[in-house]
Scaffold this motif. Structure first.
Motif, short mmCIF file in Angstrom:
data_model
loop_
_atom_site.label_atom_id
_atom_site.label_comp_id
_atom_site.label_asym_id
_atom_site.label_seq_id
_atom_site.Cartn_x
_atom_site.Cartn_y
_atom_site.Cartn_z
N ARG A 1 0.84 -1.19 0.00
CA ARG A 1 0.00 0.00 0.00
C ARG A 1 0.88 1.25 0.00
NH1 ARG A 1 -5.38 0.65 1.44
NH2 ARG A 1 -5.65 -1.40 2.33
N LEU A 2 0.35 2.32 -0.59
CA LEU A 2 1.09 3.59 -0.62
C LEU A 2 0.41 4.62 0.28
CD1 LEU A 2 1.77 3.97 -4.47
CD2 LEU A 2 3.23 2.92 -2.73
N ILE A 3 1.19 5.58 0.71
CA ILE A 3 0.68 6.70 1.53
C ILE A 3 1.07 8.00 0.81
CG2 ILE A 3 0.85 7.88 3.76
CD1 ILE A 3 1.72 5.18 4.98
N PHE A 4 0.10 8.90 0.62
CA PHE A 4 0.37 10.18 -0.03
C PHE A 4 0.15 11.29 0.99
CE2 PHE A 4 -1.95 7.30 -2.90
CZ PHE A 4 -0.94 7.01 -3.80
N THR A 5 1.11 12.17 1.11
CA THR A 5 0.99 13.26 2.09
C THR A 5 1.38 14.59 1.47
OG1 THR A 5 1.57 11.78 3.89
CG2 THR A 5 1.85 14.09 4.32
N THR A 6 0.65 15.61 1.81
CA THR A 6 1.05 16.97 1.41
C THR A 6 1.51 17.70 2.68
OG1 THR A 6 -0.69 16.90 -0.22
CG2 THR A 6 0.29 19.06 0.21
N PRO A 7 2.80 18.03 2.73
CA PRO A 7 3.31 18.65 3.97
C PRO A 7 2.87 20.11 4.09
CG PRO A 7 5.10 17.71 2.63
CD PRO A 7 3.88 17.77 1.77
N THR A 8 1.93 20.37 4.95
CA THR A 8 1.44 21.74 5.12
C THR A 8 1.62 22.22 6.56
OG1 THR A 8 -0.71 20.69 5.47
CG2 THR A 8 -0.34 21.70 3.32
N LYS A 9 2.05 21.31 7.42
CA LYS A 9 2.16 21.67 8.85
C LYS A 9 3.41 22.51 9.11
CE LYS A 9 -1.12 19.36 11.09
NZ LYS A 9 -1.19 18.09 11.76
N GLN A 10 3.30 23.44 10.06
CA GLN A 10 4.49 24.13 10.57
C GLN A 10 5.30 23.10 11.35
OE1 GLN A 10 5.64 27.25 10.21
NE2 GLN A 10 3.97 27.39 8.72
N PRO A 11 6.63 23.07 11.16
CA PRO A 11 7.41 22.08 11.91
C PRO A 11 7.22 22.24 13.42
CG PRO A 11 8.80 23.37 10.41
CD PRO A 11 7.41 23.92 10.30
N ALA A 12 6.99 21.11 14.09
CA ALA A 12 6.85 21.14 15.55
C ALA A 12 8.24 21.36 16.16
CB ALA A 12 6.28 19.81 16.01
N PRO A 13 8.29 21.85 17.41
CA PRO A 13 9.61 22.00 18.03
C PRO A 13 10.32 20.65 18.06
CG PRO A 13 7.84 22.75 19.49
CD PRO A 13 7.20 22.15 18.28
N PRO A 14 11.62 20.64 17.75
CA PRO A 14 12.34 19.36 17.69
C PRO A 14 12.29 18.64 19.04
CG PRO A 14 13.86 21.21 17.46
CD PRO A 14 12.47 21.79 17.54
N PHE A 15 12.18 17.33 19.02
CA PHE A 15 12.24 16.58 20.28
C PHE A 15 13.48 15.70 20.25
CE2 PHE A 15 11.14 12.36 18.86
CZ PHE A 15 10.37 12.55 17.72
N ASP A 16 13.88 15.28 21.44
CA ASP A 16 15.07 14.44 21.54
C ASP A 16 14.68 13.00 21.17
OD1 ASP A 16 17.37 13.16 22.13
OD2 ASP A 16 17.48 13.79 24.24
#
Ligand SMILES: C[S@@+](CC[C@H](N)C(=O)[O-])C[C@H]1O[C@@H](n2cnc3c(N)ncnc32)[C@H](O)[C@@H]1O
Length: 378
Positions: free
Chosen positions: A176-191
């Protein structure tokens, strides 16, 4: 076993093999998910020399396809074996080299498209999606794929959460394939690194997300910890398939005059083991943690002790050939009277394998599930 992967809308095919090459190989170097990803990506109208990021390619099928299209290919992998397979498959098909990054490197920017094989570990997926969120936008094509049974609602939710609107394809040949359009603001980086505590051995072990048993200490490793020998004659010790370095650390403590080599094919394992030996005060001139396929290219032949809790799968396939390669490599690097200490599930039959290879094997300890075996290099 099929070695030819047909290229959509062309007469050509890629010839692909697993690495390391084995006589009588029965397993393919590509699967239906690779085929489906390539089929879909072939419909993209990307600019010439587009920069394409390929994450978690298994044996290089996706990277070879992208190189064949003339793209600028950047591959990100946690696995030394996948990286080596890619190099060999590129050469086999007369394709130009690509850029290879490890899973602990920062992702490159200015990417036109991403093809991601969904990793087995959901922690690893979270980490990779959060990294992707920082380098993609709505103009970046993001395509992911896996066996259909490996894609759950929670998988899709992760794509939605980190990147944006996500849809899936119909299943085809159980992929199966997954299609995504990246529209989100990057979340603060986590460790990405998490700790597990082993209070009985005064250990706090850091684990990068793709490390074996990253959420809790493996029960076989726990049994092995109690039986790591301490002998002044042990000057050089190898932890083969070191994971987070738990056995290497205890070997270093029990044998304060020994030099420790910790080897794993996972870059995240090597990063974790390095961190853990440092963290527990083992002097840096007493150890080396390095990425390798078993002991390929390891030139020492003066090893007094090899510790090994072998893997029993490669990618998603259950196999005992890595354990066998580890035992053969251990025999090659051991001194006369050097010892190999192996832990395994009782049903895996390591006893017979070690007896065949070394001519001797003894049981050091056992419980209902596991057995620790020792073979001495004659
Ligand atoms: C069962 S885990 C043991 C990890 C750790 N030593 C422990 O006891 O918790 C096996 C390890 O072998 C590593 N491994 C798998 N294939 C390998 C290969 N071909 N060469 C080196 N390491 C490999 C895996 O990444 C994994 O960390």
């Amino acid at each position: 076993m099929k070695t030819e992967l047909p290229i959509p809308s062309s007469e050509s095919a890629l010839t692909l093999h697993r690495y390391p090459r084995r006589h009588n190989e029965t397993l393919q170097a590509f699967d239906a998910a690779d085929e489906y990803l390539i089929e879909h990506a072939s419909t993209w109208a990307l600019r010439a020399h587009a920069r394409i990021l390929i994450i978690n390619d298994q044996f290089g099928a996706l990277s070879c396809w992208a190189s064949l299209q003339g793209f600028d290919v950047i591959q990100v992998s946690d696995s030394v074996i996948s990286q080596q397979a890619t190099i060999e498959n590129l050469a086999q098909n007369d394709l130009v080299g690509i850029t290879q990054l490890t899973s602990v490197d920062a992702l490159p920017t200015d990417i036109d498209a991403v093809i991601l094989r969904v990793p087995k570990s959901s922690k690893m997926l979270t980490w990779q999606l959060q990294q992707l969120a920082g380098i993609t936008d709505e103009h970046t094509r993001v395509l992911a794929g896996a066996k259909a049974k490996e894609i759950h609602t929670s998988t899709l939710n992760q794509f939605e959460h980190w990147l944006g609107t996500t849809t899936t394809s119909l299943a085809k040949k159980k992929a199966r394939l997954i299609f995504t359009t990246p529209t989100k603001q990057p979340a603060p980086p986590f460790d990405p690194v998490s700790d597990i505590d082993v209070p009985e051995f005064s250990m706090r072990l850091a684990n990068w997300p793709n490390v074996f048993s990253a959420k809790k200490l493996d029960i076989a490793a726990y049994l092995m910890l109690q039986h790591i020998p301490s002998q002044t004659r042990f000057k050089r010790i190898v932890d083969l398939g070191c994971g987070n370095g738990v056995l290497a650390l205890q070997a270093a403590r029990n044998n304060p005059a020994a030099f420790i080599h910790a080897v794993d094919e996972s870059h995240m394992a090597v990063a974790s083991a390095t961190h853990n030996l440092h963290r527990h005060g083992i002097n840096t001139n007493r150890f080396q943690c390095e990425p390798r396929d078993c002991l390929t290219g390891f030139e020492h032949t003066d090893i007094d002790l090899v510790l090994c809790n072998p893997p029993f799968h490669q990618q998603q396939t259950i196999t005992d050939h890595i354990a066998w390669q580890m035992f053969c490599d251990a025999k090659r690097v051991l001194t006369t009277n050097g010892e190999l200490l192996v832990i395994g599930n009782r049903h895996l039959g390591y006893h017979t394998k070690l007896k065949r290879l070394f001519g001797n094997v003894t049981v050091v300890a056992s419980n209902k599930k596991f057995v620790i075996l020792k073979a001495v290099n004659a």
